[in-house]
Motif scaffolding. Sequence first.
Motif, PDB file in Angstrom:
ATOM      1  N   THR A  49      -1.478  -9.724  -3.403  1.00 55.60           N
ATOM      2  CA  THR A  49      -0.634  -8.893  -4.249  1.00 55.60           C
ATOM      3  C   THR A  49      -1.085  -7.453  -4.067  1.00 55.60           C
ATOM      4  OG1 THR A  49      -0.407 -10.639  -5.894  1.00 55.60           O
ATOM      5  CG2 THR A  49       0.044  -8.400  -6.637  1.00 55.60           C
ATOM      6  N   GLY A  50      -0.148  -6.554  -3.887  1.00 61.66           N
ATOM      7  CA  GLY A  50      -0.480  -5.143  -3.808  1.00 61.66           C
ATOM      8  C   GLY A  50       0.017  -4.489  -2.543  1.00 61.66           C
ATOM      9  N   VAL A  51      -0.697  -3.435  -2.138  1.00 56.49           N
ATOM     10  CA  VAL A  51      -0.337  -2.629  -0.970  1.00 56.49           C
ATOM     11  C   VAL A  51      -1.586  -2.430  -0.124  1.00 56.49           C
ATOM     12  CG1 VAL A  51       0.455  -0.363  -0.189  1.00 56.49           C
ATOM     13  CG2 VAL A  51       1.391  -1.340  -2.286  1.00 56.49           C
ATOM     14  N   PHE A  52      -1.473  -2.665   1.176  1.00 56.07           N
ATOM     15  CA  PHE A  52      -2.563  -2.253   2.059  1.00 56.07           C
ATOM     16  C   PHE A  52      -2.032  -1.814   3.412  1.00 56.07           C
ATOM     17  CE2 PHE A  52      -3.338  -5.566   5.177  1.00 56.07           C
ATOM     18  CZ  PHE A  52      -2.822  -6.708   4.595  1.00 56.07           C
ATOM     19  N   THR A  53      -2.792  -0.948   4.043  1.00 55.79           N
ATOM     20  CA  THR A  53      -2.407  -0.342   5.315  1.00 55.79           C
ATOM     21  C   THR A  53      -2.927  -1.194   6.460  1.00 55.79           C
ATOM     22  OG1 THR A  53      -2.533   1.842   4.306  1.00 55.79           O
ATOM     23  CG2 THR A  53      -2.571   1.746   6.715  1.00 55.79           C
ATOM     24  N   ILE A  72       1.746   1.965   8.822  1.00 60.00           N
ATOM     25  CA  ILE A  72       2.421   0.685   8.640  1.00 60.00           C
ATOM     26  C   ILE A  72       1.657  -0.037   7.543  1.00 60.00           C
ATOM     27  CG2 ILE A  72       3.038  -1.529   9.659  1.00 60.00           C
ATOM     28  CD1 ILE A  72       4.569   0.457  11.173  1.00 60.00           C
ATOM     29  N   LYS A  73       2.377  -0.447   6.477  1.00 57.57           N
ATOM     30  CA  LYS A  73       1.745  -1.065   5.310  1.00 57.57           C
ATOM     31  C   LYS A  73       2.455  -2.362   4.947  1.00 57.57           C
ATOM     32  CE  LYS A  73       0.296   3.292   3.228  1.00 57.57           C
ATOM     33  NZ  LYS A  73      -0.943   3.250   2.487  1.00 57.57           N
ATOM     34  N   LEU A  74       1.714  -3.249   4.267  1.00 60.48           N
ATOM     35  CA  LEU A  74       2.278  -4.447   3.649  1.00 60.48           C
ATOM     36  C   LEU A  74       2.323  -4.235   2.149  1.00 60.48           C
ATOM     37  CD1 LEU A  74       0.469  -7.395   5.462  1.00 60.48           C
ATOM     38  CD2 LEU A  74       2.739  -6.486   5.887  1.00 60.48           C
ATOM     39  N   VAL A  75       3.417  -4.663   1.534  1.00 58.26           N
ATOM     40  CA  VAL A  75       3.591  -4.575   0.087  1.00 58.26           C
ATOM     41  C   VAL A  75       4.004  -5.961  -0.395  1.00 58.26           C
ATOM     42  CG1 VAL A  75       4.858  -3.458  -1.782  1.00 58.26           C
ATOM     43  CG2 VAL A  75       4.421  -2.200   0.341  1.00 58.26           C
ATOM     44  N   SER A  76       3.304  -6.498  -1.411  1.00 52.87           N
ATOM     45  CA  SER A  76       3.583  -7.860  -1.866  1.00 52.87           C
ATOM     46  C   SER A  76       3.375  -8.014  -3.365  1.00 52.87           C
ATOM     47  CB  SER A  76       2.668  -8.845  -1.138  1.00 52.87           C
ATOM     48  OG  SER A  76       2.807 -10.139  -1.674  1.00 52.87           O
TER      49      SER A  76
END
Length: 121
Positions: A28-32, A91-95
């Motif tokens: 859960t959250g945001v990371f690069t 480029i990031k992931l958001v979940s």
Amino acid sequence: MKDNCTIKNMQGKETEDEKSLDYKLNFTGVFTIWEIEVKEDSKITADIYSVLDNEYIKVVLVNSKKEVINLSEGNFNEKVDVNLSRGKNYIKLVSKGSKGRLKMSISEDDSISFKRIDLEH
């Protein structure tokens, strides 16, 4: 968009030479994932595949102008052309609590340098 995430599980492999990753994840959250330094406006192609237990995960680009551009959302299997602006792009992931698998590979260009961002969580 600052990184802030809770990772319950992230397993996989990354290939630095090919700019690709294959993750089994639960977070859960945001990371690069990558910082991309661009000498001049460019275009790359991202091949993104995701299979998830819910629909809320995104791969996004934060360009040097601080604009957030969705590259993929939820279950996805496509190639996406990505316009990069001169300077630093991310480029990031958001979940929101997604579990599943994400595979991604990115084409390279001589005017672009990639830096893998290591998770410190």
